[in-house]
Design a protein around this motif. Structure first.
Motif: not given
Length: 383
Positions: A211, A215, A218-219, A221, A234, A243, A247, A253
């Motif tokens: 994390e 969240p 998350n854009d 990441l 995450t 959801d 990602v 991720v």
């Protein structure tokens, strides 16, 4: 066979257990909870059961999941998905007991014989992590996880970054290079600090950073992932495959961490894991919770090729009054050896809940809420 009754038990340290009973006398257990919002989730569970599931055939798990999720105009989010999750766990427990098989056999059979686990060290505001790491490794664990920092400003001082690096350096010095160390940013870190912290921690080869941003950010990441070689993890505050789709499609991720008590239960966790497999992303289910949630995770881990490691909450800093094994008739089912736990082969979830102890503990006053942290100027900080 049909569902005849249910009971909810709020028990220490911060858990909610659901017992579902069928017309032929079978009992299934689940763990529907949002930590700190147990009473809210209990109300959602009651609404789903009273308005729909009581009197229904418990074996139609997929249809029940779809109805609980899609049957309402408003869907998703932590409360509804956690209510669905706990109910789903009870249905799988019942189905395994009906067919005389563990849940993983009903999901396709084992992909492994045992599941690697990691152990928490250091507490909310991490301290004394070197000594704690050595103790846990001496106890047989080969993987650890710790919080990176206490609260941080959106742009904080070099000293704050140095302190985080010094803590993981102390762990590395204590346990060497053969032990994996996950570092949890806990959503406490804003985008600019996430990049700085990752750069400072990289020399110590964390297993992952968890994390790195909230969240809702998350854009960010993909850029964070591109800036470091540390695997990015995450997912504990993401509640459905929809959801996770974002990602995964963004190549953001390396490791996802859906929670079996928040992300729709066993049914949804298995689907999320299969989605991740198609993107070459590993799964480490989030589980700082009780024995029913842990058993549910392990059942999915057992039959999931891309399951990497399992969180578990034995001796975690939240469990000051009760711990995972206290609620089991046979605690040896979660005996950790050489950093692994064997896959339970009992029917259903593979555990036997000590119902008498559950009822005793449910008489206790349970009112756990996470602390509200504030910065020096009085503004609210991320916990």
């Amino acid at each position: 066979m049909y569902i005849t009754d249910y009971e909810l038990f709020e028990v220490p340290p911060r858990w909610l257990f659901l017992k579902l009973t069928t017309s032929d006398g079978r009992v299934g257990w689940g763990e529907p909870v949002v930590e700190g919002r147990a009473k809210t989730v209990a109300a959602a569970v009651e609404e789903l059961l009273d308005n729909y599931l009581l009197g229904e055939d418990p074996t139609r798990i997929e249809d029940h999941w779809q109805t609980m999720y899609r049957g309402g105009f408003y869907r998703g989010g932590p409360v509804l998905m956690s209510a669905i999750a706990g109910i789903d766990q009870t249905l799988w427990d019942l189905k395994g007991k009906q067919f005389g098989a563990p849940v993983h056999e009903l999901l396709g059979g084992r992909a492994r014989d045992r599941v690697r686990v990691y152990q928490w060290i250091g507490g909310d505001r991490p301290a004394d992590v070197g000594e704690a790491a050595r103790e846990k490794v001496d106890a047989g664990f080969s993987a650890l996880k710790m919080n990176a920092t206490a609260e941080l400003e959106s742009i904080d001082s070099p000293a704050a970054v140095d302190a985080a690096a010094e803590r993981i350096a102390a762990v590395r010095e204590a346990v060497g290079d053969e032990v994996d160390v996950g570092v949890d940013f806990h959503g406490r870190v804003a985008k600019p600090m996430a990049r700085r912290l990752a750069a400072a921690l990289e020399p110590y080869d964390p297993m992952f950073i968890e994390e790195p941003v909230l969240p809702e950010n998350n854009d960010a990441l993909p850029a964070i992932r591109a800036s470091t070689t540390i695997p990015i993890a995450t997912g504990e505050r993401m509640y459905s495959r929809w959801d996770f789709k974002e990602v995964l499609e963004a190549d953001a991720v390396d490791l996802i961490q859906p929670d079996v008590s928040h992300a729709g239960g066993i049914t949804e966790l298995k689907k999320i894991a299969s989605m991740a497999e198609a993107y070459d992303v590993s799964v480490a289910p989030h589980c700082p919770l009780g024995p029913i949630a842990l058993a549910s995770c392990i059942q999915v881990d057992a039959c999931t090729p891309n399951a990497l490691i399992q969180e578990q909450s034995l001796d975690i800093h939240y469990n000051e009054t009760s711990d995972v094994l206290d609620y089991l008739a046979d605690p040896s089912v979660f005996e950790y050896r050489d950093g692994f736990v064997e896959v339970p082969d009992g029917d259903g979830l593979g555990i036997e809940i000590d119902e008498e102890h559950v009822r005793e503990q449910a008489e206790e006053d349970v009112d756990w809420h996470n602390p509200v942290w504030r910065h020096d100027d009085g503004s609210v900080a991320e916990w």
